[in-house]
Design an enzyme around this catalytic site. Sequence first.
Site, PDB file in Angstrom:
ATOM      1  N   LEU A 100       0.846  -1.188   0.000  1.00 55.07           N
ATOM      2  CA  LEU A 100       0.000   0.000   0.000  1.00 55.07           C
ATOM      3  C   LEU A 100       0.884   1.240   0.000  1.00 55.07           C
ATOM      4  O   LEU A 100       1.710   1.419   0.903  1.00 55.07           O
ATOM      5  CB  LEU A 100      -0.906   0.040   1.229  1.00 55.07           C
ATOM      6  CG  LEU A 100      -1.980  -1.032   1.396  1.00 55.07           C
ATOM      7  CD1 LEU A 100      -1.392  -2.366   1.856  1.00 55.07           C
ATOM      8  CD2 LEU A 100      -3.018  -0.566   2.419  1.00 55.07           C
ATOM      9  N   GLY A 188       1.346   4.177   4.491  1.00 57.88           N
ATOM     10  CA  GLY A 188       2.209   3.308   3.700  1.00 57.88           C
ATOM     11  C   GLY A 188       2.488   2.016   4.442  1.00 57.88           C
ATOM     12  O   GLY A 188       3.004   2.031   5.548  1.00 57.88           O
ATOM     13  N   SER A 189       2.140   0.890   3.868  1.00 58.69           N
ATOM     14  CA  SER A 189       2.198  -0.348   4.630  1.00 58.69           C
ATOM     15  C   SER A 189       2.065  -1.558   3.703  1.00 58.69           C
ATOM     16  O   SER A 189       2.197  -1.445   2.485  1.00 58.69           O
ATOM     17  CB  SER A 189       1.077  -0.361   5.678  1.00 58.69           C
ATOM     18  OG  SER A 189      -0.152   0.017   5.082  1.00 58.69           O
ATOM     19  N   ARG A 190       1.780  -2.722   4.311  1.00 56.25           N
ATOM     20  CA  ARG A 190       1.701  -3.965   3.549  1.00 56.25           C
ATOM     21  C   ARG A 190       0.707  -4.905   4.234  1.00 56.25           C
ATOM     22  O   ARG A 190       0.518  -4.856   5.451  1.00 56.25           O
ATOM     23  CB  ARG A 190       3.091  -4.602   3.494  1.00 56.25           C
ATOM     24  CG  ARG A 190       3.154  -5.997   2.879  1.00 56.25           C
ATOM     25  CD  ARG A 190       4.600  -6.379   2.715  1.00 56.25           C
ATOM     26  NE  ARG A 190       4.808  -7.794   2.559  1.00 56.25           N
ATOM     27  CZ  ARG A 190       5.988  -8.368   2.363  1.00 56.25           C
ATOM     28  NH1 ARG A 190       7.077  -7.610   2.306  1.00 56.25           N
ATOM     29  NH2 ARG A 190       6.109  -9.661   2.234  1.00 56.25           N
TER      30      ARG A 190
END
Length: 231
Positions: A100, A188-190
């Site tokens: 993301l 911002g990530s996963r």
Amino acid sequence: MDPFRSAFNRVHREGIPFVLIAFGLAALFMIFLSETLGWIFIVLGLYIVYFFRDPVRMTPLLPDALISPADGVVSKIDEAAPPADLEMGDGPLTRISIFLSVLNVHVNRVPCEGSISKLVYVPGKFINASLDKASEDNERQLVRLDRADGRSVAFVQIAGLIARRIVCSLDVGQNVVAGERFGIIRFGSRMDVYCPKGMEPVIAVGQTVVGGETILATDDAVNPRPDGRAD
């Protein structure tokens, strides 16, 4: 749908304090200090509204499938053992990783119907979420969901380089449905999804997916049901 128009449909509650602070500071600067700085805070406030947008999604009613729990780009599809803390065995499962960016919707959704059987929060680092080691090193929230067919799904919220807060509203024993909102990761990530045995991915690395709408994997990719549920 126009992403800028849809940004104002709904704002996740986690973003409301930031929106109020940004526009409050904009008003103070406009009135008492600097009009230029006031406009900067107005732009910042608009971006915060955009980041915390929570649009309505149409979730496919397909019981033998996994729906994407997050917006983003599929960064990797591989075989990996699910997190040991979730007690799902050490055999490899198909893992789908979704990255993301700061421009994606960050509200997370449940990938399929079932019951939440285990939740484990793991403190960690904040390295770039696109790197492989982020699955093991970064701060993350582990979730195990048991399906009615006896198989289990694992999905993991992973903090990124500038993410500093993972929110998960699930409880052990809670019954959930596909597409139901369950949390958010800030900036911002996963998301890693571990598919049950017998489910095969129907997406590809590099593909853009939509949380609550895109089918990631299914037992029967030939006969998807066309109906869905708006949420």
